[in-house]
Scaffold this active site. Structure first.
Site, short mmCIF file in Angstrom:
data_model
loop_
_atom_site.label_atom_id
_atom_site.label_comp_id
_atom_site.label_asym_id
_atom_site.label_seq_id
_atom_site.Cartn_x
_atom_site.Cartn_y
_atom_site.Cartn_z
CB CYS A 244 -0.92 0.00 1.22
SG CYS A 244 -2.18 1.31 1.19
CB CYS A 245 3.78 2.28 2.06
SG CYS A 245 3.05 2.59 3.69
CB CYS B 278 -2.53 7.07 5.50
SG CYS B 278 -1.68 7.49 3.97
CB CYS C 256 -1.36 3.55 8.68
SG CYS C 256 -1.92 2.49 7.34
CB CYS D 42 5.65 5.27 4.61
SG CYS D 42 6.70 6.69 4.23
#
Length: 233
Positions: free
Chosen positions: A120-121, A203, A206, A229
């Protein structure tokens, strides 16, 4: 005086005064050396606000990039608007990933930040920053040595192998108290979640309040072994 010898240049000497701990001297050198080929990647946390105030003393039309993942707190966008009002000359770019959050869910499944947070990062932060930096010679970061064990060896000027760039970090010697002392003295706008126990803000899915002020990043990826990240690894 702080002397830094880079990998390809003669010794560079920065003035280490009590007020800025070398930061202003580093910024003057960086913008003098790179000019418009220097971009600041900012998350709009308190370190970022302080660094932008210092940048404004050197280059009022500096280029700022924000990695707009589509998953940020609404307060983050409110902070960006406050910064635009405070520093109207800054060129603030909102860099989005290739996929929207909805498109990412269709391709990789819902809540990728839970099932595969590193991916995702990579999709929402690392790749967009790599695309951005490909157009510039160097970038600025608000990293401080005090923030985490992995950042203790950060220098003013760093060879960034990950992004094939030069990473300039003017705040490496600043403490958390230094940051807030400066922000208070200069009445800087700042992210409202800092007042609710969030020293480090990323985000929304997170980021949680820090459970110990001995580790200012303890609220990031809570419950996971993940601590970065990927931008600074």
């Amino acid at each position: 005086m702080l002397t830094y010898r880079s990998w390809k240049e003669p010794a560079i000497t920065f003035q280490h005064d009590d007020s800025y701990k070398g930061a202003l001297s580093v910024l003057k050198w960086a913008y003098g050396h790179y000019g418009d080929q220097l971009v600041y990647a900012c998350s709009f946390g308190i370190e970022g606000i302080v660094l932008m105030d210092l940048i404004n003393k050197v280059k009022k039309d500096a280029i700022i990039v924000f990695l707009d993942t589509g998953l940020h707190f609404k307060e983050t966008y409110e902070t960006i608007e406050a910064v635009k009002e405070r520093y109207p000359g800054f060129q603030i770019m909102m860099k989005k990933p290739e996929l929207t959050v909805e498109q990412q869910a269709e391709k990789y499944g819902d809540n990728l930040w839970k099932t595969a947070p590193n991916l995702c990062c990579e999709l929402r932060k690392v790749t967009p920053l790599r695309e951005t930096l490909s157009a510039y010679s160097a970038w600025l970061s608000g990293l401080r040595r005090e923030q985490s064990e992995g950042r203790r060896n950060t220098e003013f000027i760093n060879k960034d192998e990950k992004f094939k760039s030069i990473k300039v970090c003017p705040l490496i010697h600043w403490t958390w108290k230094d940051i807030w002392r400066y922000a208070t003295k200069h009445d800087l706008p700042y992210h409202p979640l800092h007042d609710q126990g969030y020293p480090s803000i990323g985000c929304k899915p997170c980021t949680s309040p820090a459970f110990t002020m001995d580790d200012l990043r303890s609220g990031r990826w809570n419950g996971l072994s993940k601590t970065e990240c990927g931008l600074h690894e």
